[in-house]
Write a protein that holds these residues in place. Structure first.
Motif, mmCIF file in Angstrom:
data_model
loop_
_atom_site.group_PDB
_atom_site.id
_atom_site.type_symbol
_atom_site.label_atom_id
_atom_site.label_comp_id
_atom_site.label_asym_id
_atom_site.label_seq_id
_atom_site.Cartn_x
_atom_site.Cartn_y
_atom_site.Cartn_z
ATOM 1 N N LEU A 35 93.020 -25.236 42.182
ATOM 2 C CA LEU A 35 93.873 -25.320 40.993
ATOM 3 C C LEU A 35 93.042 -25.591 39.738
ATOM 4 O O LEU A 35 93.299 -25.016 38.676
ATOM 5 N N TRP A 88 101.825 -25.894 55.357
ATOM 6 C CA TRP A 88 100.956 -25.126 54.455
ATOM 7 C C TRP A 88 101.056 -25.782 53.086
ATOM 8 O O TRP A 88 102.049 -25.618 52.381
ATOM 9 N N PRO A 89 100.062 -26.550 52.730
ATOM 10 C CA PRO A 89 100.199 -27.414 51.538
ATOM 11 C C PRO A 89 100.012 -26.701 50.212
ATOM 12 O O PRO A 89 100.239 -27.303 49.169
ATOM 13 N N GLY A 90 99.593 -25.452 50.221
ATOM 14 C CA GLY A 90 99.328 -24.793 48.942
ATOM 15 C C GLY A 90 97.881 -24.985 48.528
ATOM 16 O O GLY A 90 97.060 -25.530 49.279
ATOM 17 N N PRO A 91 97.533 -24.537 47.337
ATOM 18 C CA PRO A 91 96.132 -24.578 46.915
ATOM 19 C C PRO A 91 95.622 -26.020 46.786
ATOM 20 O O PRO A 91 96.339 -26.880 46.277
ATOM 21 N N SER A 101 101.006 -26.632 40.798
ATOM 22 C CA SER A 101 101.387 -26.051 42.084
ATOM 23 C C SER A 101 102.890 -26.224 42.292
ATOM 24 O O SER A 101 103.472 -27.187 41.870
#
Lengths: 233, 574
Positions: free
Chosen positions: A216, A208-211, A233
């Protein structure tokens, strides 16, 4: 729609149809309207037979869910719900109309459930449907479903907008808010609705790489507009 | 006692000849069983609820639309249809509890293998040095008989065992874990970053959270656990073992030792004592037959949850077993709670992406005003934290536009897209101080389905809690407003905004540990002062209840107490 919900809904429909209050007397399920609802804005005072079915209990089968209570709405009420749902959520380039999906069935499932919240909603929504129909008959000498789209919209326009509720129409407006919430819940939780608003989850992944960068960038532009420093992030 | 009825399960348990009986299979009971079994001690676990298979029974990837009422909350399933609670909740049929006049206390109970660990929040902040000595800091309540340093090694071990992803923040009274203990944290979501920006602008920290959710596999020959696959709410239970629950970890690990048996549907009713006041074993009711059985053992460990353990002691003897201090049932506290949510226009129509992540919050606002509190600048003595939220969540039984929608037709569909995912929430979780008006006791009249007296709760918050909640609400509103947002939560006075007693499901303190038999029920190892071979392993032993969610501390204490008990059993002291 997948076969799963169709099968489940169909079973409930069959159970509901056997108790159709349009075909039997009021003691077996039809709401009794005890005051004259034929005056514009007059809220019907309804005596509803209590829902006596059992809930799904504290230990239901989670893997193969079923709705154990029978549906209770009449074909006429279901037809009204379908019409209303389609007016609330019409087709556009993002998703189909709520009338093209089993949202009337969902509302029936909801108001037929034996729990306190759902029973409170049942009283409000069944009275509201009776009010809408009576209002159409008074204004247009036609029931709501048979009335024209412009005519139906003229009723909605008196109750649907927060700042523009016609004086004296507060109860119908409350009904509209509650039914709209149910229609939205029913619609946007279906695959077509989730796609419309862009829910992309419930998709297992090893990472789950984040936004992403564009999300962003949007946030940092928003923060800049608020006079706040950017985030990473 | 009802007549004995034949029971193969009971006979097997008798023939097993356990050295120790553990009552309960949740966070504390599973830890107790595993620690004792590893020390070579034969353990029988009694679980009041049914057997439960977290792999076959859970609904991890089901959609909300596939469940009745779009999987929303009902009295049958308070946390929604798919919640991994079987036969438990605020009410358990046939097993009532009562509230004294003027009191409102809600008691969440579990009746399933693994107890509440199957669905818990999995938020695991550590208590810090101040939290064990709070009386010394502000004169309220009582100090623990241990210090942070006494328990720190077991915090490390417990975090490593259950698997905690997060990061060390290096903040006052928020201890870091030892190197190599934590698994990597997960990047924050957009709304969490927004909250961090708003909070930081007000001088409030917002740091990576610590949750018992794996971000790395934990290989094991018998009980392997996989890293989170970033889908499905943790409350549904986790078949892959990523989100910690005893049914995918400690219980099968304990069983793999060959030293443990589990008896489900076995409702403990009495700890039996014999010559010299020692515990000789436990009586229980078979939930199916109603028969009452007795099983003997050299040691008894109570891990039934704080209030159920207190009830068991009170039902074991006329004046309450291990109750010469009169403290059994007293000092009952929950965590204080309230929620403030807001709409942030700047987050409307933000770019879409899969925002499920680890399901739990990836950032956290820990209590930050220790110095101000110590300097007397605040009008309440103990801290709170915020659990934060806001995301593109799975649509279910509510409007995706959070009630901000208006009208109908094309504009309504625009509203749904515009408002979806543009809200934030700040959930206050604060420390409550024990008071003389909050406790449980046996109801003089009411009995449960087994004929056992039930608990009657007395409850009252003090101004300490109300002022703390008022501060938490005001600060949350300030954060929302700093982000240009509109507060959606109605403004209520703290007396109305505070969650009722028990609602946060952090009830602890009813068999507190202390320095002497006169002020407490147990010593620092959970051993009751009066019954040498009776040990309490659940949250009942908490001397005070820092705002930090209790389960990690329950488990670390249970491990420490069981190491102590196992040592004494090996030496022949028991």
């Amino acid at each position: 729609m997948s076969g799963e919900i169709n099968r489940r809904v169909t079973l409930a429909w069959v159970a509901g149809a056997t108790a159709s209050p349009w075909l039997v007397d009021s003691a077996q399920g039809a709401p009794v309207i005890t005051t004259d609802a034929a005056l514009p804005g007059t809220w019907p005072n309804m005596e509803l037979p209590p829902i006596t079915a059992k809930g799904y209990g504290s230990d239901p089968n989670l893997v193969d869910p079923t709705v154990p209570w029978p549906l209770t709405l009449t074909p006429a009420q279901r037809a009204m719900l379908k019409t209303i749902a389609g007016m609330m959520i019409p087709a556009d380039s993002h998703s189909p109309s709520a009338a093209a999906l089993p949202i009337d069935a969902f509302v029936d499932e909801w108001v037929s459930a034996p729990y306190p919240q759902q029973q409170a909603d049942r009283a409000l929504i069944l009275a509201g449907l009776a009010w809408v129909d009576a209002e159409a008959k008074t204004r247009f000498a036609a029931d709501f479903v048979s009335a024209g789209d412009t005519q139906r919209r003229s009723i909605f326009d008196d109750i649907a907008w927060r700042e523009k509720v016609k004086p004296g129409y507060e109860m119908p407006a409350r009904f509209f808010v509650r039914l709209r919430g149910l229609v939205m819940s029913g619609f946007y939780s279906l695959p077509e609705g989730m796609k419309d608003i862009g829910y992309m989850g419930n998709a297992p992944s090893t990472e789950w790489p984040g936004p992403p960068a564009n999300a962003l960038a949007h946030l940092n532009a928003a923060l800049a507009g608020l006079g706040l420093p950017p985030v990473k992030s | 006692m009802p007549p004995h009825k034949a029971s193969p399960a009971h006979d097997a348990a008798i023939n097993f000849e356990p050295d120790a009986i553990v009552v309960g299979s949740g966070a504390a009971g599973s830890m107790a069983a595993w620690v004792l079994a590893r020390a070579g001690i034969k353990v029988l676990v009694l679980e009041a609820g049914r057997d439960y298979d977290p792999v076959k029974e859970n609904a991890m990837l089901k959609w909300n639309w596939q469940a009745p009422l779009r999987a929303g909350s009902t009295p049958d399933k308070h946390f929604g249809f798919y919640d991994a609670t079987a036969d438990g909740g605020w009410e358990v049929p046939g097993e009532p509890y009562t509230n004294a006049p003027g009191s409102v206390f809600k008691w969440w109970r579990s009746r399933m293998l693994g107890g509440r660990t199957n669905h818990w929040g999995r938020h695991v902040p550590r208590f810090g040095p101040y939290d064990f000595k709070s009386h010394s800091r502000d004169g309220l309540g009582m100090d623990w008989p241990i210090s942070y340093d006494d328990i720190a090694p077991w915090y490390d071990r417990t975090e490593k065992l259950i698997g905690v992803s997060g990061a060390n923040a290096g903040l006052e009274n928020h201890p870091d874990s030892s190197p190599g203990v934590l698994q990597p944290p997960t990047p924050p979501r957009i709304n969490e970053l927004a909250i961090k920006a708003g909070a930081n602008a007000l001088g409030i920290p917002c740091v990576p959270s610590r949750y018992a959710v794996l971000t790395k596999d934990i290989p094991d020959d018998n009980v392997p656990r996989q890293a989170c696959f970033y889908a499905s709410p943790c409350g549904r239970g986790c078949a892959i073992g990523a989100a910690f629950q005893s049914t995918t970890s400690l219980l099968p690990m304990a069983m793999a030792t060959g030293k443990v048996r589990i008896l489900t549907d076995a409702m403990a009713s009495r700890v039996v004592t014999g010559r010299g006041g020692k515990a000789t074993g436990v009586e229980y009711f078979d939930r199916h037959t109603g028969a009452n059985h007795f099983i003997q053992a050299r040691a008894v460990v109570l891990a039934a949850s704080a209030c159920e353990t207190a009830r068991l002691l009170l039902n074991s003897r006329d004046d309450g077993l291990a109750n010469s201090s009169g403290q059994v049932g007293k000092n009952l506290v929950d965590t204080t709670g309230t929620n403030v949510s807001g709409h942030i226009p700047a987050l409307e129509n933000r770019p879409r992406y899969n925002e499920d992540g680890k399901d739990v919050a990836h950032l956290y606002i820990p209590w930050w005003l220790y110095k101000e509190q110590a300097a007397g600048k605040l009008d309440f003595p103990r801290g709170y934290h915020y659990e934060i939220g806001g995301r593109f969540g799975a649509p279910g039984s509510g409007s995706p536009a959070a009630g901000l929608e208006d009208g109908y037709g094309a504009p309504l569909k625009e509203d749904a897209r515009r408002y979806y995912g543009a809200q934030i929430s700040l959930t206050v979780r604060g420390e409550m101080i024990p008071n003389a008006d909050s406790y449980c006791e046996l109801d003089p009249e009411a009995k449960d389905r087994f004929g056992l007296p039930v608990l009657r709760f007395h409850w009252k918050f003090s101004d300490h809690e109300y002022r703390q909640i008022a501060h938490g609400i005001a600060t949350a509103r300030a954060i929302i407003e700093k982000l240009g947002g509109t507060v959606l939560t109605p403004r209520l006075p703290p007396e109305e905004a505070i969650a009722v007693g028990g609602w946060i499901i952090h009830e602890v303190g009813t068999t507190r540990m202390g320095t002497a038999a006169g002020n407490s029920v147990t010593d620092q190892f959970g051993r009751t002062w009066e019954v040498d071979n009776l040990v309490i392993a659940d949250g009942g032993v908490f001397t005070s209840n820092a705002h930090k969610n209790p389960t990690l501390t329950i488990m670390a204490l249970a491990w420490r107490s069981m190491d102590h008990l196992a040592g004494r059993m090996r030496k022949g002291e028991i």
